[in-house]
Design an enzyme around this catalytic site. Structure first.
Site: not given
Length: 482
Positions: A198, A421, A450
């Site tokens: 991320s 996602d 995610h």
């Protein structure tokens, strides 16, 4: 363009070229067990770094660093630094958490290195002293509450300036990348490999930009688009949510016999919005929790996980009608993120705003611009467009934005990405791929959630990651697997 940017950045930022930093690279590290509730294999130490890299002889801070040693001294290649995301996510326990998820061949070759980034956890933590409703990064827009939203955003900016103003200007992605290079030098390594998730993908990409000669094998899991930093990231996530919602209506319609939400996507969509309107008139109570329409829409990231979110919607519909949920249907809103939950929410959110506001250059200063954008995004993305566009503390941030990080280079990296996602959608990963010309990207077709590697679920991208980390071989071209 990439060569020109590297030529401009590397001499000024490469650790080896900065004589005042040599002492930081030679510091002696003392390793000890991290904590009683962690496995004995997880060791911790502290690495000193300058608070202000422009003044390396000034104040220094400690960065908490952890490791799980490589499984084989004979096969050891080096270190694999890790970042779980955020910004604001603590990473000290990440080596112990990721060790069981990595292939044995990877574990043999790398010391797994975690760290709490500057400002986070045990690394000179910052706190703004935020109230509970100020610890939420996105709020829905309405005419009635916009004045409260503006006041809340201003309050967050004021509190952060008052309580952490001396630290916040130095909490930037580029400074954290510099810290990573001090860690590299203190560990006695010529290069580092890396696994970032991320926000950690952006941090890793910035490191490759600043320190290309110290970059070895970088894996970026669920990537951000560097061109959207930072307001565009928040707004882009709600655009992806709309696509996921459309996919969900199609999935639920095909299973109308099971869930009873409608036999066509249009009927499912209508049933959902009827539920939102009903909750706006009178909140729906489900297992002791009250949901108004905005609270239902706030679950927008969950729509990428169709099998998990559908029972939740069915249970809400039953509760609204005063009926029991169908037998075997779960009711809790599904979790959609694999990012580590910060034990100190005020710390995590304070760091998030320090990064988002402190280095983002596209934040309007006029609250009315946020109002206009929220109205526009809500019209085109009714599920959650206003959550990403509404006013944020960055409109009132006290310190001027500094050190926006350009990412544009030819350094090798491997990007792995789920097709569905909810937080760093596929379009953002494609933006990262455009910025890293030497990278390859593996897209998991139909992949939900995610995180690819960090979830621990088997994935068709696993073999590519293992091959790259152990043998240095990237796929010949970008590919999609299922």
């Amino acid at each position: 363009m990439a060569t020109a940017v590297l030529a401009a950045l590397t001499p000024a930022t490469a650790f080896a070229a900065q004589k005042p930093l040599e002492g930081f690279g030679r510091q002696q590290l003392r390793w000890e067990r991290c904590a009683e509730d962690q496995p004995p294999s997880l060791e911790c130490t502290t690495v000193r770094v300058p608070l202000d890299y422009g003044d390396p002889h000034g104040r220094s801070i400690g960065i908490a660093v952890s490791r799980v040693k490589a499984g084989s001294a004979a096969k050891r290649r080096g270190v694999l630094l890790m970042n779980p995301g955020g910004p604001g996510g603590p990473g000290l326990t990440m080596p112990a958490e990721m060790a069981p998820l990595l292939a044995a061949e990877v574990r043999e070759r790398f010391d797994l290195i975690g760290f709490d980034p500057r400002g986070v956890g045990r690394s000179a933590p910052v706190h703004c002293g935020l109230a509970l409703d100020e610890q939420v990064l996105g709020h829905p827009y309405s005419v009635e509450t916009f004045g409260q939203d503006v006041a809340r955003a201003r309050s967050v900016a004021d509190k952060c300036s008052d309580k952490a103003g001396d630290l916040l200007p130095h909490i930037t992605t580029r400074n954290t990348a510099r810290d990573m290079d001090v860690i590299r030098a203190a560990l006695g390594e010529r290069k580092i490999s890396y696994l970032g998730h991320s926000y950690g993908t952006y941090l890793g990409a910035v490191y490759t930009q600043m320190f290309p000669r110290q970059t070895d094998r970088f894996v970026l899991d669920s990537a951000l688009d560097p061109a959207l930093v930072w307001r565009g990231v928040l707004r882009g996530a709600t655009e992806a949510a709309e696509l996921a919602f459309t996919r969900w209506t199609e999935w639920a319609a095909a299973r109308d016999a099971t869930y009873g939400l409608g036999a066509t996507p249009q009927a499912v969509r209508a049933a959902f919005w009827d539920l939102v309107a009903r909750a706006d008139r009178m909140p729906i109570v489900l297992e002791g929790q009250s949901f108004d329409g905005d609270a239902i829409r706030a679950q927008y990231r969950a729509f990428v996980q169709v099998e998990a979110v559908t029972p939740f919607v069915v249970a809400l519909k039953a509760a609204a009608a005063g009926a029991e949920a169908p037998a075997g249907v779960g009711t809790a809103a599904p979790a959609v993120t694999a990012e580590a939950e910060a034990p100190d929410v005020d710390n995590a959110v304070s760091v998030a705003w320090a990064v988002l506001c402190g280095e983002g250059r596209n934040w309007p200063r006029d609250p009315e611009q946020y109002r206009r954008d929220a109205i526009k995004d809500r019209a085109t993305r009714p599920l959650a467009g206003d959550f990403g566009a509404n006013v944020q503390p960055c409109a009132f941030w006290k310190s001027a934005p500094r050190e926006a990080a350009v990412v544009d280079n030819d350094v090798d990296a491997l990007i792995v990405q789920n097709e569905w996602d909810p937080q760093t959608p596929l379009a953002m990963a494609e933006g990262m791929r455009r910025a890293l010309h030497g990278a390859r990207m593996v897209t998991v077709a139909g992949g939900e959630g995610h995180g690819v590697l960090v979830t621990g679920r088997p994935s068709c991208a696993d073999a590519d990651v293992t091959r790259y980390l152990t043998a240095g071989r990237l796929p010949a071209k970008d590919r999609t697997c299922s």
